[in-house]
Design a protein around this motif. Structure first.
Motif, mmCIF file in Angstrom:
data_model
loop_
_atom_site.group_PDB
_atom_site.id
_atom_site.type_symbol
_atom_site.label_atom_id
_atom_site.label_comp_id
_atom_site.label_asym_id
_atom_site.label_seq_id
_atom_site.Cartn_x
_atom_site.Cartn_y
_atom_site.Cartn_z
ATOM 1 N N ALA A 35 -113.602 65.078 79.544
ATOM 2 C CA ALA A 35 -112.880 66.216 79.558
ATOM 3 C C ALA A 35 -113.303 67.472 78.573
ATOM 4 C CB ALA A 35 -111.273 66.180 79.781
ATOM 5 N N GLU A 279 -107.139 67.312 83.495
ATOM 6 C CA GLU A 279 -107.189 68.481 84.470
ATOM 7 C C GLU A 279 -106.911 69.761 83.972
ATOM 8 O OE1 GLU A 279 -104.089 69.262 88.366
ATOM 9 O OE2 GLU A 279 -103.794 67.421 87.304
ATOM 10 N N ALA A 282 -110.010 71.246 82.515
ATOM 11 C CA ALA A 282 -110.923 71.628 83.740
ATOM 12 C C ALA A 282 -110.683 72.959 84.267
ATOM 13 C CB ALA A 282 -111.377 70.502 84.536
ATOM 14 N N GLN A 286 -112.476 76.902 84.398
ATOM 15 C CA GLN A 286 -112.981 77.368 85.283
ATOM 16 C C GLN A 286 -112.437 78.779 85.336
ATOM 17 O OE1 GLN A 286 -111.415 75.028 88.781
ATOM 18 N NE2 GLN A 286 -112.446 73.186 88.150
#
Length: 287
Positions: A35, A279, A282, A286
């Motif tokens: 991650a 999560e 990530a 983005q």
């Protein structure tokens, strides 16, 4: 007041000896390293209409093919600083399945510290509570009344050594929850760090804020709104993530919260936090 944590409980030595003998989970460590982008390799993107010539695709030219180029994508350089904040309010004294909530919250923070240390990520670990102080019980210059008390077990500059580990194991459960002022202090601590991504992990058993509720809620919402805006920056981001033991109630104040199932074993709880953190990292990439 900000204190350096010391030996507060008779159980701290037992905690230290028990937790120090357990290595970080390989799966959790691998997940966190992935991650964070540690050891991420460059990627080759083939079949492009322009870019670098891709030798193995040149045969396509005789057939009129134009997608004979490639691009090498290098991972962006990201750096991290993590502040682990642990709820030490009186409500964490309560028994829960043969241990106290304080035991679990502190162990979860310890396990996260072990993972961050193994990844080489700078981190600070602080416990927070509050109390009512009468005249003469605190240093001159501080007003009497309710204060936020922060126990620093390890600073960003210090090593995760036996002293820092013992100080973390000694985190007590006492007094009250002043989440607005605590969040404000934590965000200021983290904002001073030079990193592309700064993460605050806020471990709590819920009931936010429990004391001085109206004022603390106003400060808490304001600080979380500031952090939300900060998280959307292209660089020098700051993200606040709650880690709720058996609750996700902090979400009502705008705190994105990872719900930890209190019925699961500690290894599974650690994995839940790591997966939730992965999560969110990530998602931040983005943006």
């Amino acid at each position: 007041p900000v204190h350096h944590a010391s030996h507060h409980q008779t159980t701290s030595t037992d905690r230290y000896l028990q937790w120090s003998g357990q290595l970080p989970s390989h799966d959790a460590l691998h997940r966190l390293r992935s991650a964070l982008g540690i050891n991420r390799r460059s990627a080759n993107v083939p079949n492009l209409p322009n870019g670098r010539l891709h030798g193995s695709k040149l045969a396509r030219v005789s057939a009129g093919g134009r997608r004979v180029f490639r691009r090498v994508e290098k991972p962006s350089k990201r750096s991290y600083a993590v502040l682990i904040g642990v709820d030490l309010s009186g409500s964490t004294c309560r028994e829960d399945g043969g241990h106290t909530v304080n035991d679990v919250l502190v162990e979860l923070a310890w396990r996260q510290a072990e993972l961050l240390d193994a990844c080489g990520i700078p981190f600070q670990i602080v416990g927070h509570t509050g109390g009512w102080h009468r005249e003469g019980s605190i240093p001159d210059g501080f007003p009497t009344g309710t204060t936020t008390d922060l126990y620093v077990a390890k600073t960003f500059a210090e090593r995760w050594d036996p002293g820092a580990k013992m100080a973390t194991a000694a985190f007590p459960a006492c007094s009250q929850n002043l989440d607005g002022q605590t969040m404000q202090a934590y965000i200021r601590m983290l904002a001073s760090q030079r990193a592309t991504d700064r993460l605050l992990l806020y471990y709590t058993d819920g009931a936010m804020p429990a004391e001085d509720a109206t004022r603390q809620e106003r400060i808490l919402r304001s600080e979380l709104a500031l952090a939300e805006a900060w998280s959307k920056r292209r660089d020098h981001r700051l993200t606040v993530v709650g880690v709720g033991y058996g609750t996700d109630s902090p979400t009502e104040y705008g705190l994105d919260t990872i719900l930890v199932d209190r019925h699961e074993p500690i290894a599974t709880q650690v994995a839940i936090v790591v997966d939730g953190l992965a999560e969110r990292i990530a998602n931040s990439i983005q943006k």
